[in-house]
Design a protein around this motif. Structure first.
Motif, PDB file in Angstrom:
ATOM      1  N   PHE A   1       5.902  25.837  -7.570  1.00  0.00           N
ATOM      2  CA  PHE A   1       5.610  24.434  -7.236  1.00  0.00           C
ATOM      3  C   PHE A   1       6.381  23.546  -8.207  1.00  0.00           C
ATOM      4  O   PHE A   1       5.917  23.259  -9.294  1.00  0.00           O
ATOM      5  N   PRO A   2       7.582  23.093  -7.814  1.00  0.00           N
ATOM      6  CA  PRO A   2       8.435  22.356  -8.738  1.00  0.00           C
ATOM      7  C   PRO A   2       7.877  20.968  -9.035  1.00  0.00           C
ATOM      8  O   PRO A   2       7.184  20.372  -8.193  1.00  0.00           O
ATOM      9  N   PRO A   3       8.186  20.411 -10.200  1.00  0.00           N
ATOM     10  CA  PRO A   3       7.757  19.035 -10.512  1.00  0.00           C
ATOM     11  C   PRO A   3       8.554  18.020  -9.697  1.00  0.00           C
ATOM     12  O   PRO A   3       9.629  18.341  -9.175  1.00  0.00           O
ATOM     13  N   PRO A   4       8.037  16.788  -9.600  1.00  0.00           N
ATOM     14  CA  PRO A   4       8.735  15.759  -8.795  1.00  0.00           C
ATOM     15  C   PRO A   4      10.175  15.524  -9.241  1.00  0.00           C
ATOM     16  O   PRO A   4      11.044  15.277  -8.393  1.00  0.00           O
ATOM     17  N   ALA A   5      10.438  15.591 -10.548  1.00  0.00           N
ATOM     18  CA  ALA A   5      11.803  15.337 -11.025  1.00  0.00           C
ATOM     19  C   ALA A   5      12.780  16.370 -10.470  1.00  0.00           C
ATOM     20  O   ALA A   5      13.909  16.031 -10.070  1.00  0.00           O
ATOM     21  N   ALA A   6      12.347  17.640 -10.408  1.00  0.00           N
ATOM     22  CA  ALA A   6      13.233  18.692  -9.880  1.00  0.00           C
ATOM     23  C   ALA A   6      13.486  18.483  -8.383  1.00  0.00           C
ATOM     24  O   ALA A   6      14.612  18.692  -7.909  1.00  0.00           O
ATOM     25  N   VAL A   7      12.447  18.060  -7.671  1.00  0.00           N
ATOM     26  CA  VAL A   7      12.625  17.787  -6.237  1.00  0.00           C
ATOM     27  C   VAL A   7      13.559  16.598  -6.030  1.00  0.00           C
ATOM     28  O   VAL A   7      14.433  16.608  -5.155  1.00  0.00           O
TER      29      VAL A   7
ATOM     30  N   VAL B   1       0.821  -1.214   0.000  1.00  0.00           N
ATOM     31  CA  VAL B   1       0.000   0.000   0.000  1.00  0.00           C
ATOM     32  C   VAL B   1       0.853   1.261   0.000  1.00  0.00           C
ATOM     33  O   VAL B   1       0.614   2.190  -0.791  1.00  0.00           O
ATOM     34  N   THR B   2       1.863   1.307   0.866  1.00  0.00           N
ATOM     35  CA  THR B   2       2.667   2.527   0.984  1.00  0.00           C
ATOM     36  C   THR B   2       3.384   2.894  -0.320  1.00  0.00           C
ATOM     37  O   THR B   2       3.261   4.029  -0.797  1.00  0.00           O
ATOM     38  N   PRO B   3       4.133   1.944  -0.954  1.00  0.00           N
ATOM     39  CA  PRO B   3       4.759   2.314  -2.237  1.00  0.00           C
ATOM     40  C   PRO B   3       3.729   2.701  -3.296  1.00  0.00           C
ATOM     41  O   PRO B   3       3.982   3.609  -4.106  1.00  0.00           O
ATOM     42  N   SER B   4       2.577   2.031  -3.291  1.00  0.00           N
ATOM     43  CA  SER B   4       1.543   2.356  -4.286  1.00  0.00           C
ATOM     44  C   SER B   4       1.044   3.788  -4.087  1.00  0.00           C
ATOM     45  O   SER B   4       0.852   4.528  -5.064  1.00  0.00           O
ATOM     46  N   LEU B   5       0.829   4.177  -2.835  1.00  0.00           N
ATOM     47  CA  LEU B   5       0.360   5.540  -2.562  1.00  0.00           C
ATOM     48  C   LEU B   5       1.412   6.577  -2.944  1.00  0.00           C
ATOM     49  O   LEU B   5       1.084   7.648  -3.468  1.00  0.00           O
ATOM     50  N   VAL B   6       2.693   6.248  -2.666  1.00  0.00           N
ATOM     51  CA  VAL B   6       3.773   7.181  -3.039  1.00  0.00           C
ATOM     52  C   VAL B   6       3.801   7.389  -4.545  1.00  0.00           C
ATOM     53  O   VAL B   6       3.892   8.525  -5.046  1.00  0.00           O
ATOM     54  N   VAL B   7       3.711   6.291  -5.290  1.00  0.00           N
ATOM     55  CA  VAL B   7       3.699   6.391  -6.758  1.00  0.00           C
ATOM     56  C   VAL B   7       2.485   7.181  -7.230  1.00  0.00           C
ATOM     57  O   VAL B   7       2.589   8.042  -8.121  1.00  0.00           O
ATOM     58  N   LEU B   8       1.328   6.924  -6.619  1.00  0.00           N
ATOM     59  CA  LEU B   8       0.106   7.638  -7.009  1.00  0.00           C
ATOM     60  C   LEU B   8       0.246   9.148  -6.763  1.00  0.00           C
ATOM     61  O   LEU B   8      -0.134   9.971  -7.609  1.00  0.00           O
ATOM     62  N   ILE B   9       0.800   9.508  -5.602  1.00  0.00           N
ATOM     63  CA  ILE B   9       0.983  10.931  -5.279  1.00  0.00           C
ATOM     64  C   ILE B   9       1.919  11.604  -6.284  1.00  0.00           C
ATOM     65  O   ILE B   9       1.662  12.716  -6.774  1.00  0.00           O
TER      66      ILE B   9
END
Length: 287
Positions: A63-69, A37-45
């Motif tokens: 609000f930077p994109p995930p790749a920049a973070v 559940v936890t990895p799935s939620l992280v991927v979903l977010i």
């Protein structure tokens, strides 16, 4: 002389076998559930985050994109100076937490065994607890300077109350029958405390510690935000002042991982020290 024969052991019924199998199955599901559940939620977010940033064309400085973070996080982790700041923050958290646990146990046990003391002093402790902790930062800075002492004290102040309350509840939760048994065995007060009350309050102590370590982390970081020049909290302030949103997100992620690691350490300590308690073996066996 007639002999008494022992009754043969009862054969497990079909209902008992089915219940046991279902309990074991639920236990196995509970073990693997966090890994799914936890990895799935992280991927979903992350996916929702990326889609929203792209679809709404949000300015990356806001609000930077995930790749920049992610890139900022890797840069942060590879920077050697980050770990020096991390050690400072970690020291503040652990020292504050240790003080909170020590004082929480002492005050909680004293209140549990001396009701008149609790009635007399507890209102003052409650008033100190409900007061906004941020307001103490300027006073701590005036009294103790900009070093780690003021952050340690704020962390201890935040973590103290849940530990104390849980220890107090643990001391008061010893069953009357168990006390009577100890008295019938002529147990001294010291034996009553070490062999009965200490064992009874351990689950409550760990419950308070699980809340306390989270609050101690928050206290140390807030102290660095408002009155510090070193530590990860101060790094967040510097990143905000330079309008580096990606680095700010990366620092928040690092702080969150540190808080999660500390919580898991306390949780594992509970499993190690009180494996006999239902809160540990009940979850392991599927309740």
């Amino acid at each position: 002389m007639a002999t008494v024969q022992a009754a043969p052991p009862e054969e497990p019924t079909t209902t008992t076998i089915v219940t046991e199998q279902r309990r074991q199955s639920e236990g196995r599901i509970l073990k693997i559930l966090p890994w799914i559940v936890t990895p799935s939620l992280v991927v979903l977010i992350i996916v929702v985050w990326q889609v929203l940033v792209t679809a709404l064309q949000v300015n990356p400085f806001v609000f930077p994109p995930p790749a920049a973070v992610g890139e900022a996080f890797v840069t942060l982790v590879l920077d050697g100076s980050t770990w020096g700041e991390t050690w400072i923050t970690l020291s503040e958290i652990l020292l504050g937490f240790a003080i909170a646990v020590l004082m929480g146990v002492i005050v909680g046990v004293a209140f549990g065994k001396l009701p008149w003391l609790e009635v007399s002093i507890r209102p003052l402790i409650v008033v100190a607890q409900v007061a906004p902790k941020v307001a103490f930062i300027p006073l701590f800075v005036i009294w103790f300077g900009f070093g780690i002492t003021s952050k340690v004290l704020l962390a201890a102040l935040l973590a103290f109350f849940p530990v104390m309350l849980n220890v107090l509840l643990g001391v008061r939760s010893v069953e009357r029958g168990q006390r009577e048994v100890m008295r019938s065995l002529n147990a001294s007060r010291a034996q009553m405390f070490t062999q009965l009350e200490m064992r009874s309050l351990q689950p409550y102590l760990f419950a308070g510690m699980e809340v306390g370590i989270v609050l101690a982390t928050t206290g140390a970081i807030v102290g660095e935000y408002l009155g510090g020049s070193v530590g990860l909290g101060a790094m967040v302030v510097r990143a905000m002042n330079s309008l580096d949103a990606a680095r700010t997100f990366a620092l928040i992620l690092l702080l969150s991982l540190i808080g999660l690691a500390l919580y898991l350490i306390v949780n594992e300590a509970k499993r190690f020290f009180i494996p006999w308690h239902e809160s540990v073996y009940g979850l392991r066996e599927g309740m």
